[in-house]
Design a protein around this motif. Sequence first.
Motif, mmCIF file in Angstrom:
data_model
loop_
_atom_site.group_PDB
_atom_site.id
_atom_site.type_symbol
_atom_site.label_atom_id
_atom_site.label_comp_id
_atom_site.label_asym_id
_atom_site.label_seq_id
_atom_site.Cartn_x
_atom_site.Cartn_y
_atom_site.Cartn_z
ATOM 1 N N LEU A 121 0.828 -1.202 0.000
ATOM 2 C CA LEU A 121 0.000 0.000 0.000
ATOM 3 C C LEU A 121 0.866 1.257 0.000
ATOM 4 C CD1 LEU A 121 -2.780 -1.053 2.543
ATOM 5 C CD2 LEU A 121 -3.021 -0.801 0.062
ATOM 6 N N GLU A 122 1.956 1.212 0.761
ATOM 7 C CA GLU A 122 2.861 2.360 0.826
ATOM 8 C C GLU A 122 3.537 2.589 -0.526
ATOM 9 O OE1 GLU A 122 4.273 5.649 2.569
ATOM 10 O OE2 GLU A 122 2.941 4.202 3.538
ATOM 11 N N LEU A 123 3.903 1.503 -1.190
ATOM 12 C CA LEU A 123 4.511 1.620 -2.516
ATOM 13 C C LEU A 123 3.522 2.193 -3.519
ATOM 14 C CD1 LEU A 123 6.537 -1.715 -2.790
ATOM 15 C CD2 LEU A 123 7.468 0.593 -2.737
ATOM 16 N N GLU A 124 2.266 1.738 -3.434
ATOM 17 C CA GLU A 124 1.248 2.254 -4.344
ATOM 18 C C GLU A 124 1.001 3.739 -4.085
ATOM 19 O OE1 GLU A 124 -3.407 1.573 -5.670
ATOM 20 O OE2 GLU A 124 -2.430 0.117 -4.370
ATOM 21 N N LYS A 125 0.989 4.112 -2.795
ATOM 22 C CA LYS A 125 0.787 5.524 -2.451
ATOM 23 C C LYS A 125 1.917 6.384 -3.007
ATOM 24 C CE LYS A 125 1.278 6.910 1.851
ATOM 25 N NZ LYS A 125 1.011 7.108 3.292
ATOM 26 N N SER A 126 3.139 5.890 -2.889
ATOM 27 C CA SER A 126 4.298 6.620 -3.415
ATOM 28 C C SER A 126 4.230 6.722 -4.930
ATOM 29 C CB SER A 126 5.597 5.922 -2.998
ATOM 30 O OG SER A 126 5.749 5.930 -1.599
ATOM 31 N N ALA A 127 3.796 5.636 -5.574
ATOM 32 C CA ALA A 127 3.690 5.637 -7.037
ATOM 33 C C ALA A 127 2.639 6.636 -7.502
ATOM 34 C CB ALA A 127 3.344 4.231 -7.530
ATOM 35 N N ARG A 128 1.509 6.699 -6.793
ATOM 36 C CA ARG A 128 0.464 7.669 -7.144
ATOM 37 C C ARG A 128 0.959 9.094 -6.931
ATOM 38 N NH1 ARG A 128 -4.934 5.635 -7.353
ATOM 39 N NH2 ARG A 128 -5.799 7.528 -6.437
ATOM 40 N N GLU A 129 1.717 9.292 -5.860
ATOM 41 C CA GLU A 129 2.247 10.627 -5.579
ATOM 42 C C GLU A 129 3.203 11.074 -6.676
ATOM 43 O OE1 GLU A 129 5.077 12.304 -2.114
ATOM 44 O OE2 GLU A 129 3.095 11.636 -1.421
ATOM 45 N N ARG A 130 4.109 10.186 -7.080
ATOM 46 C CA ARG A 130 5.034 10.519 -8.173
ATOM 47 C C ARG A 130 4.278 10.810 -9.456
ATOM 48 N NH1 ARG A 130 7.950 6.191 -6.043
ATOM 49 N NH2 ARG A 130 7.227 4.828 -7.734
ATOM 50 N N PHE A 131 3.249 10.005 -9.712
ATOM 51 C CA PHE A 131 2.454 10.186 -10.926
ATOM 52 C C PHE A 131 1.789 11.558 -10.937
ATOM 53 C CE2 PHE A 131 -1.481 9.953 -13.337
ATOM 54 C CZ PHE A 131 -1.064 9.386 -14.532
ATOM 55 N N VAL A 132 1.194 11.941 -9.817
ATOM 56 C CA VAL A 132 0.521 13.242 -9.736
ATOM 57 C C VAL A 132 1.510 14.383 -9.934
ATOM 58 C CG1 VAL A 132 -0.726 14.818 -8.202
ATOM 59 C CG2 VAL A 132 -1.398 12.413 -8.328
ATOM 60 N N HIS A 133 2.709 14.258 -9.352
ATOM 61 C CA HIS A 133 3.727 15.295 -9.521
ATOM 62 C C HIS A 133 4.098 15.455 -10.999
ATOM 63 C CE1 HIS A 133 5.336 16.420 -5.399
ATOM 64 N NE2 HIS A 133 4.282 15.648 -5.161
ATOM 65 N N GLU A 134 4.299 14.341 -11.685
ATOM 66 C CA GLU A 134 4.639 14.397 -13.109
ATOM 67 C C GLU A 134 3.472 14.954 -13.920
ATOM 68 O OE1 GLU A 134 6.147 10.657 -14.552
ATOM 69 O OE2 GLU A 134 7.244 10.311 -12.679
ATOM 70 N N TRP A 135 2.262 14.565 -13.529
ATOM 71 C CA TRP A 135 1.055 14.997 -14.224
ATOM 72 C C TRP A 135 0.884 16.517 -14.111
ATOM 73 C CZ3 TRP A 135 -4.457 13.000 -12.481
ATOM 74 C CH2 TRP A 135 -5.422 13.468 -13.380
ATOM 75 N N MET A 136 0.917 17.037 -12.900
ATOM 76 C CA MET A 136 0.670 18.457 -12.684
ATOM 77 C C MET A 136 1.776 19.342 -13.266
ATOM 78 S SD MET A 136 -2.270 18.517 -11.284
ATOM 79 C CE MET A 136 -2.598 17.033 -12.243
ATOM 80 N N GLN A 137 2.987 18.771 -13.447
ATOM 81 C CA GLN A 137 4.100 19.536 -14.009
ATOM 82 C C GLN A 137 4.332 19.212 -15.487
ATOM 83 O OE1 GLN A 137 7.455 20.136 -10.907
ATOM 84 N NE2 GLN A 137 6.446 18.268 -10.244
ATOM 85 N N ARG A 138 3.385 18.497 -16.089
ATOM 86 C CA ARG A 138 3.421 18.152 -17.519
ATOM 87 C C ARG A 138 4.747 17.489 -17.904
ATOM 88 N NH1 ARG A 138 -0.822 21.144 -20.034
ATOM 89 N NH2 ARG A 138 -1.583 22.864 -18.737
#
Length: 377
Positions: A121-138
Amino acid sequence: MALLSEAIAQQIVLEMEKIIERNINIMNETGVIIASKDTERIGSFHEGALKAIQEGETVPIYSDQSHQGAKAGMNMPILFKGALIGVIGITGHPDEISDYAKIIHKMTEVMVKEAYVSQELELEKSARERFVHEWMQRQWTDRRDFMLRAKTLRIDMSTSRQVLLFDLVHVKRKQDSEVTRQERLRSIMKEVGDMLGVGEQDILVMWQSNQFVLLKQNAPAFFPSRVKESLRRLSSNQVKIYCGLGRQHHGMDGTVKSFEEAQQAVFFARQKQQSVVVFQELGIESVVFQIPETVKEDFVERFFPVFHDEKQHQLVESVKVFLEHDQSIASASDALFIHKNTLQYRLKKMEQLTGLDPRKFQDAALYWLGLAFLEKH
């Protein structure tokens, strides 16, 4: 991912210690003790554990001298998904401890499974966080690959979202470490999520060391009011919370646009000392935010160099209040606690210094821009 790390093993030992008074050891797949109630034994070789690993079965030891590094007790293989990942040993005569040794063994395997799920779950949370950072910064390079990552993380990229950016200002205390502040931030983030009813398709992640972001799917019209009420209840003497809300936009690019609007809104929330600012309600500020600093500086230098003169601070402040009160001499003089004639004198003085009369609409518009340009991001 280490299924039986030293930290997990020691946590299991501490939990078992609450149940049984006898010493418990956990050994890794090479027979080395990695956790023990007797901390002096950590790091030493345990021959009984190695034998249990090699045979894949429980190994009872009846004498302290029969196996290197081992004492009398039971040594049982720890299995996870059919694979042997370590050994748990309980000190004592096998005939005396065999019954509850089986219980301890079973509990250990259950705790290993729980630790694995927690890590996943912690790994998935980290993966989602990284994804959102990349998403919001295009930061994506291949749009199709990025959409595939979203699908893997169960993130719907085709929906409408409203982005909220939360900014926390901590009252620093000497005894507070960075870890303490981060724990407080995560705690507040969770409370905000609970209060706002974060759903399965909403995304709530950390953004910066003092910020977190919420991507809210299909936010209702009353949502800003709920946010204001939530922050009013959460703000305290120790932490001030600001929030900027972007507009609701559709799809992958629309969500990024909403985030950029939320960034502007939270900037003005801090600047105006307002808990919540909605981008939709911003006026000239939203335009000013987009103008490069060099352009702003040039404008002020050409029309209002007096703004940088500390000796004229009183005049500048008087003009600002005058404009904030819709160019009303009566209202502005009351707000400044001065006589109307005094305000008239100051406005006239400013006209002499700049060649622009703040009492005239067109000149007042230039003053308004100049004052707005003074604010730094």
